[in-house]
Design a protein around this motif. Structure first.
Motif, PDB file in Angstrom:
ATOM      1  N   GLY A   5      50.084  50.546   6.582  1.00  0.00           N
ATOM      2  CA  GLY A   5      49.717  49.386   6.145  1.00  0.00           C
ATOM      3  C   GLY A   5      50.679  48.075   6.928  1.00  0.00           C
ATOM      4  N   GLY A   6      50.607  47.113   6.081  1.00  0.00           N
ATOM      5  CA  GLY A   6      51.616  45.976   6.606  1.00  0.00           C
ATOM      6  C   GLY A   6      50.770  45.561   7.958  1.00  0.00           C
ATOM      7  N   PRO A   7      51.896  45.013   8.810  1.00  0.00           N
ATOM      8  CA  PRO A   7      51.628  44.577  10.017  1.00  0.00           C
ATOM      9  C   PRO A   7      51.071  45.620  11.174  1.00  0.00           C
ATOM     10  N   ILE A   8      51.447  46.694  10.822  1.00  0.00           N
ATOM     11  CA  ILE A   8      50.794  47.677  11.704  1.00  0.00           C
ATOM     12  C   ILE A   8      49.328  47.814  12.014  1.00  0.00           C
ATOM     13  N   PHE A   9      48.667  47.259  10.894  1.00  0.00           N
ATOM     14  CA  PHE A   9      47.275  47.420  10.853  1.00  0.00           C
ATOM     15  C   PHE A   9      46.558  46.642  11.836  1.00  0.00           C
ATOM     16  N   THR A  10      46.968  45.499  12.450  1.00  0.00           N
ATOM     17  CA  THR A  10      46.454  44.876  13.308  1.00  0.00           C
ATOM     18  C   THR A  10      46.394  45.437  14.698  1.00  0.00           C
ATOM     19  N   THR A  39      49.162  43.452   4.489  1.00  0.00           N
ATOM     20  CA  THR A  39      48.567  43.926   5.236  1.00  0.00           C
ATOM     21  C   THR A  39      47.295  43.045   5.589  1.00  0.00           C
ATOM     22  N   PRO A  40      47.289  42.522   6.657  1.00  0.00           N
ATOM     23  CA  PRO A  40      46.421  41.429   7.212  1.00  0.00           C
ATOM     24  C   PRO A  40      44.976  42.193   7.545  1.00  0.00           C
ATOM     25  N   PHE A  41      44.073  41.457   7.234  1.00  0.00           N
ATOM     26  CA  PHE A  41      42.727  42.138   7.614  1.00  0.00           C
ATOM     27  C   PHE A  41      42.168  41.385   8.947  1.00  0.00           C
ATOM     28  N   PRO A  42      42.184  42.227   9.944  1.00  0.00           N
ATOM     29  CA  PRO A  42      41.548  41.769  11.084  1.00  0.00           C
ATOM     30  C   PRO A  42      39.969  41.774  11.416  1.00  0.00           C
ATOM     31  N   LEU A  43      39.442  40.616  10.690  1.00  0.00           N
ATOM     32  CA  LEU A  43      38.209  40.370  10.673  1.00  0.00           C
ATOM     33  C   LEU A  43      37.522  40.546  11.979  1.00  0.00           C
ATOM     34  N   PHE A  44      37.780  39.895  12.934  1.00  0.00           N
ATOM     35  CA  PHE A  44      37.130  39.669  14.084  1.00  0.00           C
ATOM     36  C   PHE A  44      37.174  41.290  15.058  1.00  0.00           C
ATOM     37  N   GLU A  45      38.198  41.681  14.834  1.00  0.00           N
ATOM     38  CA  GLU A  45      38.374  43.159  15.271  1.00  0.00           C
ATOM     39  C   GLU A  45      37.381  44.202  14.701  1.00  0.00           C
ATOM     40  N   VAL A  46      37.272  43.862  13.107  1.00  0.00           N
ATOM     41  CA  VAL A  46      36.221  44.901  12.683  1.00  0.00           C
ATOM     42  C   VAL A  46      34.963  44.571  12.801  1.00  0.00           C
ATOM     43  N   LEU A  47      34.628  43.174  12.892  1.00  0.00           N
ATOM     44  CA  LEU A  47      33.289  42.838  13.115  1.00  0.00           C
ATOM     45  C   LEU A  47      32.723  43.173  14.624  1.00  0.00           C
ATOM     46  N   ALA A  48      33.813  42.797  15.612  1.00  0.00           N
ATOM     47  CA  ALA A  48      33.549  43.062  16.946  1.00  0.00           C
ATOM     48  C   ALA A  48      33.087  44.519  17.492  1.00  0.00           C
ATOM     49  N   LYS A  49      34.025  45.350  16.861  1.00  0.00           N
ATOM     50  CA  LYS A  49      33.713  46.861  17.041  1.00  0.00           C
ATOM     51  C   LYS A  49      33.245  47.494  16.006  1.00  0.00           C
ATOM     52  N   THR A  50      32.620  47.054  14.959  1.00  0.00           N
ATOM     53  CA  THR A  50      31.901  47.511  13.777  1.00  0.00           C
ATOM     54  C   THR A  50      32.904  48.797  13.242  1.00  0.00           C
ATOM     55  N   LEU A  51      33.901  48.542  12.976  1.00  0.00           N
ATOM     56  CA  LEU A  51      34.732  49.552  12.386  1.00  0.00           C
ATOM     57  C   LEU A  51      34.417  49.901  10.946  1.00  0.00           C
TER      58      LEU A  51
END
Length: 138
Positions: free
Chosen positions: A32-37, A60-72
């Motif tokens: 977790g932590g910064p590695i999450f992004t 641990t940041p939540f990379p919202l746009f990455e999650v949305l764009a890639k439908t993770l």
């Protein structure tokens, strides 16, 4: 392992993209932590990121746009899912014991300590120098 990434020495996102140009399909992360992004950034469309630990003391940041764009798909996992379910626990025990008996599973033992050296065993674990399991004999 087919590939090893030294996360303290390498740009994780760049290295993962070099290994898997189409993106990583499944990530198992105990930190977790910064590695999450950068992990999310290196994932393939429709990838699954399983977080099973929180070793990093940093948020641990939540990379919202990455999650949305890639439908993770992001999923948390705790071992209690297995240990709290008698049927799943029994299946896990069978898998491990059968694997050990057949030789399919071969644990790497970093070091063995007698029980009266438990303090040294803990220090060894905390040093983060081991590769493999630490065994304490009783």
């Amino acid at each position: 392992a087919a590939h090893v990434v030294a996360s303290r020495e390498e740009d994780i996102e760049a290295r993962l993209k070099a290994i898997a140009p189409q993106g990583v399909r499944v990530v198992l992360d105990a930190v977790g932590g910064p590695i999450f992004t950068p992990l999310a950034a290196a994932m393939a469309r429709g990838g699954i990121l399983i977080e099973y630990g929180g070793l990093s003391p940093e948020p641990t940041p939540f990379p919202l746009f990455e999650v949305l764009a890639k439908t993770l798909t992001l999923r948390g996992y705790l071992v209690h899912e297995i240990t709290g379910d008698p049927e799943r626990l029994e299946a896990a025990k069978r898998f491990i014991l059968d694997g050990l008996a057949s030789g399919a599973l071969k644990p790497v033992i970093a070091k063995t300590f007698p029980f009266d050296k438990i303090v040294e065993a803990h220090r060894f674990l905390e040093s983060d120098e081991q590769f493999g399991k630490v065994v304490v004999t009783v």
